[in-house]
Design an enzyme around this catalytic site. Structure first.
Site, short mmCIF file in Angstrom:
data_model
loop_
_atom_site.label_atom_id
_atom_site.label_comp_id
_atom_site.label_asym_id
_atom_site.label_seq_id
_atom_site.Cartn_x
_atom_site.Cartn_y
_atom_site.Cartn_z
N LYS A 58 -4.82 3.01 -29.09
CA LYS A 58 -6.22 2.95 -29.55
C LYS A 58 -6.28 3.63 -30.90
O LYS A 58 -6.13 4.84 -30.97
CB LYS A 58 -7.13 3.71 -28.58
N ARG A 76 -31.33 -7.50 15.73
CA ARG A 76 -31.46 -6.09 16.08
C ARG A 76 -31.16 -5.17 14.89
O ARG A 76 -31.61 -4.03 14.87
CB ARG A 76 -30.56 -5.76 17.28
#
Ligand SMILES: *[C@@H]1O[C@H](CO)[C@@H](O)[C@H](O)[C@H]1NC(C)=O
Length: 210
Positions: free
Chosen positions: A23, A68
């Site tokens: 980078k 349920r």
């Protein structure tokens, strides 16, 4: 999980690659790359917090018993709203149809007081109800190897285990009564809904609303 693994891999790759700076240039944020473990950190943080909060874990081992689950949410919601009494009605189980047939709804409740109120209302409405037991020993078949409970137990007594499942989500201070109306909901001959439960609920509310 895949995302977590990719995050971990990426962080390891960047910083253990033998000194190459892949980078470069302004705005490359190399000095900030500590935050590149933010995604996996969030996953670990959430896992740690949930481990401490210990939410109720339910293993869904039957996707056809989904009603349920939403009913459980509704019961929790009603309790959180400060309800003192809850009557729920649901076409919950085939077992209740087998047990009581198409004319009678099954009633489950730990509260004799609320049972009395609702049975008085059903006598006035003419809708037939029959109280069934919340047999705690049957909870055994709802135990799960990986969660606090499964959402369906063994076939025997499955109207009862369904009611016991709902009971897990009701605050003990709240009076709660569950009506399994899978039988009387439908008129087979006329092929139409019966509206079972409306008259009883209206009677109950009118008599007991203060
Ligand atoms: C769900 O788990 C219960 C309890 O272990 C078991 O009896 C039942 O057969 C399971 N249901 C399904 C659909 O696998």
């Amino acid at each position: 999980m895949l995302k977590l693994l990719l995050q971990l891999f990426f962080v390891s790759f960047c910083f253990i690659s033998g000194g190459y700076n892949i980078k470069t240039g302004p705005g490359c944020m190399i000095e900030l790359m500590k935050f590149d473990m933010g995604g996996s950190a969030a996953v670990f943080g959430a896992a740690k917090a949930l481990g401490q909060i210990k939410p109720l874990g339910v293993e869904v081992n039957n996707t056809d018993a989904e009603g349920r689950l939403t009913l459980a949410d509704a019961l929790v919601y009603a309790c959180n709203q400060g309800a003192e009494k809850i009557v729920d009605l649901a076409t919950l189980t085939g077992a209740c149809i087998i047990g009581l047939g198409s004319s009678i709804g099954g009633v489950f409740t730990p509260s004799d007081d609320l049972a009395k109120e609702v049975f008085e209302a059903s006598e006035a409405s003419g809708e037939k109800l029959w109280r069934l037991p919340l047999e705690e020993s049957y909870w055994e078949s709802m135990k799960s190897g990986v969660a606090d409970m499964v959402n369906t137990g063994a076939r025997p007594g499955s109207a009862i285990t369904a009611a016991l499942f709902l009971k897990q989500f009701v605050d003990e201070k709240v009076q709660w009564l569950h009506i399994d109306m899978a039988g009387p909901v439908w008129n087979e001959k006329q092929r139409c809904a019966t509206g079972f439960g409306v008259a009883t609920l209206v009677e109950w509310v009118l008599k007991n609303a203060s």
